[in-house]
Design an enzyme around this catalytic site. Structure first.
Site, PDB file in Angstrom:
ATOM      1  N   ASP A   1       0.835  -1.197   0.000  1.00 32.96           N
ATOM      2  CA  ASP A   1       0.000   0.000   0.000  1.00 32.96           C
ATOM      3  C   ASP A   1       0.874   1.254   0.000  1.00 32.96           C
ATOM      4  O   ASP A   1       1.884   1.334   0.709  1.00 32.96           O
ATOM      5  CB  ASP A   1      -0.875  -0.027   1.266  1.00 32.96           C
ATOM      6  CG  ASP A   1      -1.897   1.078   1.300  1.00 32.96           C
ATOM      7  OD1 ASP A   1      -2.734   1.149   0.392  1.00 32.96           O
ATOM      8  OD2 ASP A   1      -1.873   1.871   2.273  1.00 32.96           O
TER       9      ASP A   1
ATOM     10  N   GLU B   1       1.425  -0.629  -5.107  1.00 34.61           N
ATOM     11  CA  GLU B   1       0.430   0.406  -5.355  1.00 34.61           C
ATOM     12  C   GLU B   1       1.198   1.720  -5.366  1.00 34.61           C
ATOM     13  O   GLU B   1       1.467   2.306  -4.322  1.00 34.61           O
ATOM     14  CB  GLU B   1      -0.652   0.445  -4.273  1.00 34.61           C
ATOM     15  CG  GLU B   1      -1.743   1.464  -4.610  1.00 34.61           C
ATOM     16  CD  GLU B   1      -2.320   2.205  -3.400  1.00 34.61           C
ATOM     17  OE1 GLU B   1      -3.429   2.745  -3.518  1.00 34.61           O
ATOM     18  OE2 GLU B   1      -1.663   2.254  -2.343  1.00 34.61           O
TER      19      GLU B   1
END
Length: 555
Positions: free
Chosen positions: A211, A271
């Site tokens: 993330d 990401e």
């Protein structure tokens, strides 16, 4: 199809599970046991792997992306034993398992942050985060969720008592105030995440989705930044001081080495909302991450010229570093593409759609979405699907304000609808309460009343359904070996057409052909094998209607 010479992740189709909204074996929140119960459904769909958004202990201020303990499972989702059972069941069905890793920040409930609050200014505990002195915030940075990115300790409701009741220090949170950013200049932070990687690898996971992978390192001077703060960032002098700093790459080289010590080709996927593609490609150099989401393609308008340009540029850039391209159209952070493509203006779209906003054309959106999916699945590399897109689920655009939980909605005071609309629990059975999501019929977000048409059992009984299309496409993609084919755009087609020639490892040619905005004739010498909607036959001519994709083999 010849045997692959690449690791599994090179061309894998990976299905994103948002655990709280996938399936429940208890109450209104999804459970890991609900995932295990439906592993057979995912195997039958034809995917190669699953990726689960966070299921760790968390106060759930940001749907689990505020992690309080990286070494356990939130009791609302189950137990570590449930996680082990899910991993085992996935492997028994031939599916790999990827879990979410959140290294940019922790929850305010994490033991480290609580220790930092208690220890006070100047303590080693505070060096794990970004604490700074001053009467004013250290800089003008804004939170991605709205409002300032700095909060003063003494302004917190749980501010420590004596001797720190007048604690004037500020702490950084690029997201919600409940998500303090970790300081990756601190050795203890590196050691913690090495332990986390090894803990989950030892339990059998096959990879990690990282993330905010571009956000771990900040410019140490913490300079002001007057540009707009969002997840899509510029490059060079326009690159903001909190994103895509060169120091992140040393971290991922170390993580690569850790995973390489395990068998089974463990992987990392970033990401990283990084622009231009040349900057993104740095994350997938041979000794760093294995994949990075191709968000340029996700935000591309439904336009033939734009799609050709973006896909060509990204494929060439990734090929230059020896990495596969990773395609995605929907996830838990954006409006579902079945709705995004039904808006007057296509592209990334707004951050959520509320009842008072312009509404998408549902039928047009699904029509285009099926075509877009077939086009994406024909491109070489890996592809990610977001749960429910195989059902053609649209965005829930009529959610009442009082049920919304996304901090983007709360911190902007409703200026942004937020991401709840793409996170609504899945419909499994048409004629049960909550469409069979949970035994009680409860769902943590309300489902639209007409979602019976999208339910799994409804679509399994309809060979013309979106679910059947996805199953057929994934089966044919694997049979033909499209994920590892050599792809070349066909130049001799009308401008409103995206056409590509896919030459597979066993030297067979296939054609993907998408007509956008107007019909087009399929070139002679090709036989349609699969299409996103019905084709028109006029003698020996096959007409591909507007916003339809067809896969074809040589006649």
């Amino acid at each position: 199809m010849s045997a692959s010479t690449y690791p599994w992740w090179h061309s894998a189709v990976i299905y994103q599970i948002y655990p709280r909204s996938f399936a429940s074996t208890a109450g209104p929140l999804g459970t890991l046991a609900g995932v295990t119960k439906n592993i057979g459904y995912l195997a039958d769909l034809g995917v190669d792997a699953i990726w689960l958004s966070p299921f760790y202990p968390s106060p759930q201020h940001d749907a689990g992306y505020d992690v309080a303990d990286y070494f356990d499972v939130d009791p609302r989702f189950g137990t570590l034993a449930d996680a082990d059972e899910m991993i085992s069941a996935a492997h028994e069905h031939g599916l790999k398992v990827i879990v979410d890793l959140v290294p940019n920040h922790t929850s305010e409930d994490h033991a480290w942050f609580q220790a930092a609050l208690a220890a006070g200014p100047g303590s080693p505990e505070r060096e794990r985060y970004y604490f700074r002195d001053g009467d004013e915030p250290p800089n003008n940075w804004k939170s991605i969720f709205g409002g300032p990115a700095w909060t003063r300790v003494c302004d917190r409701a749980d501010a420590p008592g004596s001797p720190w009741q007048d604690d004037q220090q500020w702490y950084l949170h690029l997201f919600d105030t409940s998500q303090p950013d970790l300081n990756w200049e601190n050795l203890e932070v590196h050691e913690l995440f090495e332990q986390i990687l090894r803990f989950w690898c030892d339990r059998g996971v096959d990879g990690f989705r990282v993330d905010v992978a571009h956000g771990l390192i900040k410019n140490p001077a913490l300079p002001d930044y007057d540009g707009e703060i969002d997840m899509v960032q510029g490059s060079g002098e326009d690159r903001p001081p909190m994103f895509d700093q060169d120091g992140v790459h040393e971290i991922y080289r170390h993580w690569h080495d850790i995973l390489a010590g395990y068998d089974g080709d463990r992987m990392l996927v970033a990401e990283a909302w990084v622009d231009p593609p040349e900057r993104l490609a740095r994350y997938v150099r041979p000794d760093e991450m294995h994949q990075a989401f191709n968000f340029d393609y996700l935000v591309c308008p439904w336009d033939a010229q734009e799609l050709r340009m973006v896909a060509s540029q990204v494929m060439a850039t990734f090929a230059a570093v020896g990495a596969p391209t990773t395609w995605v159209l929907s996830n838990h952070d954006v409006v579902r593409h079945a709705s995004r493509l039904g808006l007057r203006t296509t592209g990334k779209g707004p951050n959520g759609i509320a009842a008072h906003d312009p509404q998408p054309d549902r039928e047009l959106g699904l029509h285009r979405a099926k075509a877009a999916t077939l086009l994406m699945l024909a491109l070489p590399g890996s592809a990610y699907l977001y749960q429910g897109e195989e059902l053609g689920l649209p965005e829930h655009t009529q959610l009442p304000d009082e049920v919304r939980e996304d901090p983007a909605f709360l911190r902007t005071k409703g200026e942004e609808a937020g991401r709840d609309g793409c996170r609504v629990p899945l419909p499994w059975t048409a004629h049960e309460p909550g469409f069979g999501f949970s035994p009680t019929g409860e769902t943590w977000l309300p489902q639209p009343e007409d979602w019976d048409r999208y339910a799994v059992d409804t679509q399994l009984s309809d060979p013309t359904s979106t679910l059947y299309l996805y199953r057929a496409a994934l089966k044919l993609r694997r049979t033909w070996g499209l994920g590892e084919a050599v792809f070349r755009f066909v130049p001799t087609v009308p401008e409103h057409v995206v056409a590509g020639l896919c030459t597979t490892q066993d030297h067979k040619d296939y054609l993907v052909f998408t007509a956008i905005g107007a019909p087009a004739e399929l070139p002679r010498g090709w036989r349609a094998e699969l299409s996103s909607d019905e084709l028109i036959e006029r003698g020996e001519t096959i007409v591909v209607p507007s916003d339809v994709t067809v896969w074809a083999s040589r006649a």
